[in-house]
Design a protein around this motif. Structure first.
Motif, PDB file in Angstrom:
ATOM      1  N   VAL A   1       0.838  -1.200   0.000  1.00 50.71           N
ATOM      2  CA  VAL A   1       0.000   0.000   0.000  1.00 50.71           C
ATOM      3  C   VAL A   1       0.875   1.253   0.000  1.00 50.71           C
TER       4      VAL A   1
ATOM      5  N   ALA B   1       1.329   4.862   0.503  1.00 54.57           N
ATOM      6  CA  ALA B   1       0.533   5.785   1.310  1.00 54.57           C
ATOM      7  C   ALA B   1       1.381   6.907   1.901  1.00 54.57           C
TER       8      ALA B   1
ATOM      9  N   VAL C   1       1.740   9.058   5.419  1.00 57.06           N
ATOM     10  CA  VAL C   1       1.400   8.860   6.824  1.00 57.06           C
ATOM     11  C   VAL C   1       1.404  10.184   7.592  1.00 57.06           C
TER      12      VAL C   1
ATOM     13  N   PHE D   1      -1.147   8.144  12.614  1.00 57.99           N
ATOM     14  CA  PHE D   1      -0.883   6.777  12.152  1.00 57.99           C
ATOM     15  C   PHE D   1       0.430   6.260  12.724  1.00 57.99           C
TER      16      PHE D   1
ATOM     17  N   THR E   1       0.671   2.804  14.716  1.00 57.35           N
ATOM     18  CA  THR E   1       1.459   1.625  14.332  1.00 57.35           C
ATOM     19  C   THR E   1       2.545   1.333  15.376  1.00 57.35           C
TER      20      THR E   1
ATOM     21  N   LEU F   1       3.270   0.632   2.969  1.00 61.96           N
ATOM     22  CA  LEU F   1       2.751   0.023   4.187  1.00 61.96           C
ATOM     23  C   LEU F   1       2.315  -1.418   3.948  1.00 61.96           C
TER      24      LEU F   1
ATOM     25  N   TRP G   1      -2.429  -1.250   7.202  1.00 61.64           N
ATOM     26  CA  TRP G   1      -3.298  -0.210   6.655  1.00 61.64           C
ATOM     27  C   TRP G   1      -4.756  -0.535   6.969  1.00 61.64           C
TER      28      TRP G   1
ATOM     29  N   PRO H   1      -3.845   6.376   6.590  1.00 61.81           N
ATOM     30  CA  PRO H   1      -2.951   6.847   5.521  1.00 61.81           C
ATOM     31  C   PRO H   1      -3.646   6.942   4.166  1.00 61.81           C
TER      32      PRO H   1
ATOM     33  N   VAL I   1      -3.986   6.776   0.286  1.00 60.55           N
ATOM     34  CA  VAL I   1      -3.455   5.767  -0.631  1.00 60.55           C
ATOM     35  C   VAL I   1      -3.222   6.348  -2.026  1.00 60.55           C
TER      36      VAL I   1
ATOM     37  N   SER J   1       0.249   1.380  -5.679  1.00 61.60           N
ATOM     38  CA  SER J   1      -0.037   0.285  -4.739  1.00 61.60           C
ATOM     39  C   SER J   1      -0.145  -1.022  -5.500  1.00 61.60           C
TER      40      SER J   1
END
Length: 186
Positions: free
Chosen positions: A48, A50, A52, A56, A60, A80, A85, A103, A105, A110
């Motif tokens: 993914v 993304a 951030v 986030f 995480t 990610l 995600w 996040p 995208v 991706s």
């Protein structure tokens, strides 16, 4: 393993097109080559693409993955894990994470392997603003959930819209055949 130029030709993105580079400096991705591509070596499915934010990164970190150690800061782009995600998205739905901290995208970058974990619809819901505007990207956009539909902007198809000059185009009959309506007016 193909070189960077080969990635775009041999990997697909979640929207059904060729995988595009995401972030070359600093290099991101499992292979740190600027692509969020997934191979059998990548057991974490870092698919993914993304951007951030602090929310986030704190989320995480609370799950045991401190991206600070990798040098990731709020506003950075990163590849990610699809599971993480999705976990953030569900936490936002449950009110445990601010929706804006899920996040954003980048669909064109991706890897389609993200769809093994998360739905295209969910990824599209959190698509970065650049993905929803007329940013430079691939000419066609295909939803893998509806493989029959391909949407193209009329400007990309022929350069003209529905205001074409009368008698300068082709008509399509119900049976699918086309007839030229241009007449020699000379």
């Amino acid at each position: 393993m193909p070189g960077p130029q080969g990635y775009a030709m041999s990997y697909n993105n979640v929207a059904g097109g060729k995988l595009m580079p995401f972030q070359k400096e600093p290099p991101v991705g499992y292979f740190r080559d600027g692509f969020c591509r997934v191979t059998d070596e990548d057991k974490g499915n870092h698919s993914v693409a993304a951007q951030v934010d602090k929310g986030f990164l704190d989320f995480t970190k609370s799950k045991g993955n401190n991206l600070d150690k990798a040098g990731v800061k709020p506003g950075d782009k990163w590849c990610l894990c699809a599971h993480r995600w999705q976990e953030a998205m569900k936490a936002a739905q449950d009110g445990q994470l601010a929706k804006e901290s899920v996040p954003q995208v980048f669909l064109h970058a991706s890897d389609k392997k993200a769809l093994d974990i998360v739905s295209y619809r969910d990824l599209k819901t959190y698509a970065a603003e650049a993905e929803n505007n007329n940013s430079p990207r691939q000419g066609s956009h295909q939803s893998p959930e509806n493989s029959q539909s391909i949407a193209k902007d009329s400007q990309q198809i022929g350069g003209r819209g529905p205001t074409d000059a009368p008698g300068a185009g082709k008509n399509q009959a119900k049976n699918g055949s086309q007839s030229d309506t241009s007449a020699n007016r000379g």
